[in-house]
Scaffold this motif. Structure first.
Motif, PDB file in Angstrom:
ATOM      1  N   GLU A 117      18.219  38.235 -35.979  1.00 27.68           N
ATOM      2  CA  GLU A 117      19.002  38.912 -37.017  1.00 27.68           C
ATOM      3  C   GLU A 117      18.164  39.161 -38.268  1.00 27.68           C
ATOM      4  N   GLN A 118      17.371  38.164 -38.664  1.00 21.22           N
ATOM      5  CA  GLN A 118      16.570  38.306 -39.878  1.00 21.22           C
ATOM      6  C   GLN A 118      15.429  39.314 -39.692  1.00 21.22           C
ATOM      7  N   VAL A 119      14.829  39.316 -38.510  1.00 27.48           N
ATOM      8  CA  VAL A 119      13.735  40.259 -38.236  1.00 27.48           C
ATOM      9  C   VAL A 119      14.215  41.697 -38.387  1.00 27.48           C
ATOM     10  N   ASP A 120      15.471  41.936 -38.090  1.00 28.93           N
ATOM     11  CA  ASP A 120      16.017  43.286 -38.216  1.00 28.93           C
ATOM     12  C   ASP A 120      16.331  43.669 -39.657  1.00 28.93           C
ATOM     13  N   LYS A 121      16.195  42.695 -40.591  1.00 31.69           N
ATOM     14  CA  LYS A 121      16.540  42.969 -41.990  1.00 31.69           C
ATOM     15  C   LYS A 121      15.331  42.918 -42.931  1.00 31.69           C
ATOM     16  N   LEU A 122      14.610  41.782 -42.906  1.00 27.62           N
ATOM     17  CA  LEU A 122      13.507  41.579 -43.865  1.00 27.62           C
ATOM     18  C   LEU A 122      12.570  40.523 -43.311  1.00 27.62           C
ATOM     19  N   TRP A 123      11.299  40.865 -43.195  1.00 21.62           N
ATOM     20  CA  TRP A 123      10.321  39.926 -42.656  1.00 21.62           C
ATOM     21  C   TRP A 123       9.693  39.058 -43.733  1.00 21.62           C
ATOM     22  N   HIS A 124       9.318  39.692 -44.836  1.00 22.31           N
ATOM     23  CA  HIS A 124       8.496  38.994 -45.822  1.00 22.31           C
ATOM     24  C   HIS A 124       8.938  39.419 -47.215  1.00 22.31           C
ATOM     25  N   ALA A 125       9.325  38.422 -48.022  1.00 18.49           N
ATOM     26  CA  ALA A 125       9.662  38.677 -49.429  1.00 18.49           C
ATOM     27  C   ALA A 125       8.904  37.634 -50.240  1.00 18.49           C
ATOM     28  N   GLN A 126       7.776  38.014 -50.773  1.00 16.14           N
ATOM     29  CA  GLN A 126       6.846  37.047 -51.367  1.00 16.14           C
ATOM     30  C   GLN A 126       7.508  36.268 -52.509  1.00 16.14           C
ATOM     31  N   VAL A 127       7.333  34.946 -52.464  1.00 11.97           N
ATOM     32  CA  VAL A 127       8.094  34.042 -53.316  1.00 11.97           C
ATOM     33  C   VAL A 127       7.777  34.213 -54.795  1.00 11.97           C
ATOM     34  N   ASN A 128       6.572  34.681 -55.137  1.00 10.08           N
ATOM     35  CA  ASN A 128       6.210  34.880 -56.536  1.00 10.08           C
ATOM     36  C   ASN A 128       6.648  36.253 -57.078  1.00 10.08           C
ATOM     37  N   ILE A 129       7.294  37.034 -56.217  1.00  9.17           N
ATOM     38  CA  ILE A 129       7.768  38.350 -56.635  1.00  9.17           C
ATOM     39  C   ILE A 129       9.281  38.374 -56.817  1.00  9.17           C
ATOM     40  N   ALA A 130      10.012  37.802 -55.862  1.00  8.10           N
ATOM     41  CA  ALA A 130      11.474  37.877 -55.922  1.00  8.10           C
ATOM     42  C   ALA A 130      12.080  36.762 -55.084  1.00  8.10           C
ATOM     43  N   PHE A 131      13.399  36.648 -55.132  1.00  7.73           N
ATOM     44  CA  PHE A 131      14.142  35.733 -54.267  1.00  7.73           C
ATOM     45  C   PHE A 131      14.500  36.443 -52.964  1.00  7.73           C
ATOM     46  N   HIS A 132      14.892  35.666 -51.962  1.00  8.50           N
ATOM     47  CA  HIS A 132      15.574  36.250 -50.801  1.00  8.50           C
ATOM     48  C   HIS A 132      16.686  35.297 -50.376  1.00  8.50           C
ATOM     49  N   ARG A 133      17.737  35.851 -49.762  1.00  9.67           N
ATOM     50  CA  ARG A 133      18.947  35.094 -49.474  1.00  9.67           C
ATOM     51  C   ARG A 133      18.732  33.910 -48.524  1.00  9.67           C
ATOM     52  N   PRO A 134      17.928  34.026 -47.456  1.00  9.21           N
ATOM     53  CA  PRO A 134      17.748  32.866 -46.581  1.00  9.21           C
ATOM     54  C   PRO A 134      17.205  31.641 -47.317  1.00  9.21           C
ATOM     55  N   MET A 135      16.286  31.831 -48.270  1.00  8.42           N
ATOM     56  CA  MET A 135      15.765  30.692 -49.026  1.00  8.42           C
ATOM     57  C   MET A 135      16.847  30.093 -49.922  1.00  8.42           C
ATOM     58  N   LEU A 136      17.614  30.939 -50.583  1.00  8.16           N
ATOM     59  CA  LEU A 136      18.662  30.429 -51.469  1.00  8.16           C
ATOM     60  C   LEU A 136      19.714  29.649 -50.678  1.00  8.16           C
ATOM     61  N   ASP A 137      20.082  30.156 -49.509  1.00  5.19           N
ATOM     62  CA  ASP A 137      21.044  29.441 -48.666  1.00  5.19           C
ATOM     63  C   ASP A 137      20.466  28.113 -48.180  1.00  5.19           C
ATOM     64  N   LEU A 138      19.177  28.122 -47.874  1.00  2.61           N
ATOM     65  CA  LEU A 138      18.541  26.914 -47.362  1.00  2.61           C
ATOM     66  C   LEU A 138      18.514  25.801 -48.405  1.00  2.61           C
ATOM     67  N   THR A 139      18.310  26.148 -49.664  1.00  2.00           N
ATOM     68  CA  THR A 139      18.293  25.096 -50.694  1.00  2.00           C
ATOM     69  C   THR A 139      19.623  24.360 -50.754  1.00  2.00           C
ATOM     70  N   ALA A 140      20.729  25.079 -50.568  1.00  2.00           N
ATOM     71  CA  ALA A 140      22.046  24.434 -50.600  1.00  2.00           C
ATOM     72  C   ALA A 140      22.209  23.481 -49.422  1.00  2.00           C
ATOM     73  N   LYS A 141      21.758  23.890 -48.244  1.00  2.00           N
ATOM     74  CA  LYS A 141      21.880  23.030 -47.065  1.00  2.00           C
ATOM     75  C   LYS A 141      20.969  21.810 -47.170  1.00  2.00           C
ATOM     76  N   LEU A 142      19.765  22.022 -47.675  1.00  2.00           N
ATOM     77  CA  LEU A 142      18.850  20.896 -47.839  1.00  2.00           C
ATOM     78  C   LEU A 142      19.392  19.887 -48.849  1.00  2.00           C
ATOM     79  N   GLN A 143      19.978  20.370 -49.923  1.00  2.00           N
ATOM     80  CA  GLN A 143      20.513  19.447 -50.930  1.00  2.00           C
ATOM     81  C   GLN A 143      21.580  18.541 -50.316  1.00  2.00           C
TER      82      GLN A 143
END
Length: 479
Positions: A117-143
């Motif tokens: 599903e993710q490959v069909d949307k966005l492969w790479h969103a460099q962390v020093n440029i912008a956010f991306h939703r999978p990372m933001l969601d992951l921080t909530a689950k990790l917490q």
């Protein structure tokens, strides 16, 4: 049924008393009688049938650098659950899981769907440029998954375990303003120049790469002080050695942090004696040092807890994670408290592929599976099954199996190096490979590490024990 053979046929020339054998075998007969799949017993003969140890290097291998070591020349083609298949069609039970990476096994359907599903949307969103939703969601689950009461609420993502350890050291130095780091004997923290200098599990990882960075001090680990378990209070001795270190090698004013693997990985799959992690936590609090837990290999359910420090009720100031977090996608990171993370200036951490969007999507799905009710209970059940099986084999071979140890599905089987030849564990690993099972040696002593997927079935565990028992008999017969 395998269990219908006579003892003489199943056990062959084993020299133990018949009554003792019957008690051990009966345990497995009862268990396998309940298994819904094909039934196995560790005493059913399984001949060498796979080419793994003897296959020749494939075409193209000559273009791979010689610095990469590997256990065999197989070419893996696909994986499924606890099994991996070669290009030639051979099937191997994977009790190595990419060195503790594939905690949900090969191609878990929920992780695979998330990746597609993710490959069909966005492969790479460099962390020093912008956010991306999978990372933001992951921080909530990790917490939510962090040790209870730890206060670990802020995360930084990188690509590899070595990078994550370096990120933890950089954070400790920024947050404290002090340069020195205390590590432990037998530790493995990575292969970069800094992390190999923090590593002392084997000399191969650091030999020939000097000079090494300054500011690294190695404390003795109780396992190497008390391998024969003759001393009564190794925890007290270890903490005393840390206190001595502050008087002889690195002062409190120079020392930023203490880092330890809650279960030694490359050092031999060694769990800490009861009270050691708590003692280190108190030592750090007493002297104003940060406590870093390197959970790269022990984290994400491997020990039957989400993180190994939870077994001891200890909370680190920084938790390092990698491997099992994303089911084989390259992702790693650190967790800490916001007041520590906020001491780093913007731009002082990062990386080109840090927190890759596809890897974060895989991690989100991985976390969803691991946090399902009963998941970790099943890990403990399978760990108990395997441990009991190895202990039964130790009963049959007490002269060579010195110790079976480790929590959950992070199990070490150590052979008595005073009774077996040097390189015995490596030969044993090859004997298992010849019977269709992948297991790896670890440490400087003759030890095998058992790292199956956390999703391994009861029948697959029985099969693994069967292969292990047959391989052990043949290796001993050939000695």
């Amino acid at each position: 049924s395998h269990c219908s053979y006579s003892l003489a046929t199943c056990l062959g020339p084993l020299s133990l008393e018949l009554s003792m054998m019957r008690r051990v075998v009966a345990k497995y007969v009862r268990r396998t009688a309940e298994a819904p799949r094909q039934r196995w017993t560790p005493f059913h003969r399984r001949a060498s049938s796979h080419v793994g140890p003897s296959c020749q290097p494939p075409h193209g291998a000559e273009r791979i650098g010689a610095g990469i070591g590997r256990m065999c020349n197989l070419v893996f083609d696909r994986g499924e659950g606890s099994w991996v298949f070669t290009e030639s069609g051979e099937k191997y039970l994977d009790f190595a899981t990419g060195i503790g990476v594939l905690n949900l096994g090969h191609r878990h359907p929920k992780v695979m769907a998330a990746i597609h599903e993710q490959v069909d949307k966005l492969w790479h969103a460099q962390v020093n440029i912008a956010f991306h939703r999978p990372m933001l969601d992951l921080t909530a689950k990790l917490q939510k998954a962090m040790p209870s009461g730890s206060g670990l609420d802020t995360f930084l993502f990188v690509t590899t375990g070595s990078e994550a350890v370096e990120a933890a050291v950089k954070l400790a130095r920024h947050a404290t303003g002090k340069p020195n780091i205390i590590t432990f004997q037998g530790a493995y923290h990575g292969r970069t120049l800094l992390t190999m200098s923090m590593t002392s599990s084997k000399t191969i990882y650091r030999a020939g790469y000097g000079p090494h960075p300054a500011g690294i001090f190695v404390a003795p680990h109780p396992y190497y002080h008390d391998r024969d378990q003759k001393h009564s209070d190794t925890v007290r001795w270890t903490i005393e050695q840390l206190e001595v270190m502050l008087l002889q090698q690195t002062t409190v004013q120079e020392t930023a942090a203490v880092i330890i693997e809650p279960v030694l990985g490359e050092g031999g799959y060694v769990p800490p004696p009861a009270g050691l992690l708590q003692g280190i936590r108190e030592f750090c609090d007493r002297h104003g040092l940060l406590f870093i837990a390197d959970e790269v290999q022990s984290g994400f359910g491997r020990t039957g807890h989400m993180f190994a420090v939870e077994r001891d009720g200890v909370s680190p100031d920084v938790l390092v994670f990698a491997k099992g977090v994303a089911s084989g996608m390259p992702l790693a990171g650190i967790a800490s408290r916001r007041e520590l993370m906020d001491k780093q200036p913007a731009g002082s951490q990062g990386g080109t592929y840090a927190g890759n969007a596809v890897a974060c999507a895989a991690a989100n799905a991985t976390m969803d599976v691991m946090m399902e009710p009963g998941f970790l209970d099943e890990v403990q059940t399978r760990g108990k099954q395997l441990t009991e099986g190895f202990l039964a084999l130790q009963t049959l071979h007490p002269e060579v199996i010195k110790e079976v140890r480790g929590p959950g599905l992070m199990i070490g089987v150590e052979f008595d190096d005073s009774k077996v030849e040097k390189g015995f564990a490596g030969k044993f690993s090859k004997a298992c490979l010849a019977r269709g099972m992948i297991v790896l040696p670890t440490g400087i002593f003759e030890t095998l590490r058992i790292i199956p997927p956390l999703t391994v079935s009861a029948s697959e565990c029985e099969h693994g024990l069967a292969v292990f028992g047959d391989a052990l008999r043949d290796v001993l017969a050939a000695a």
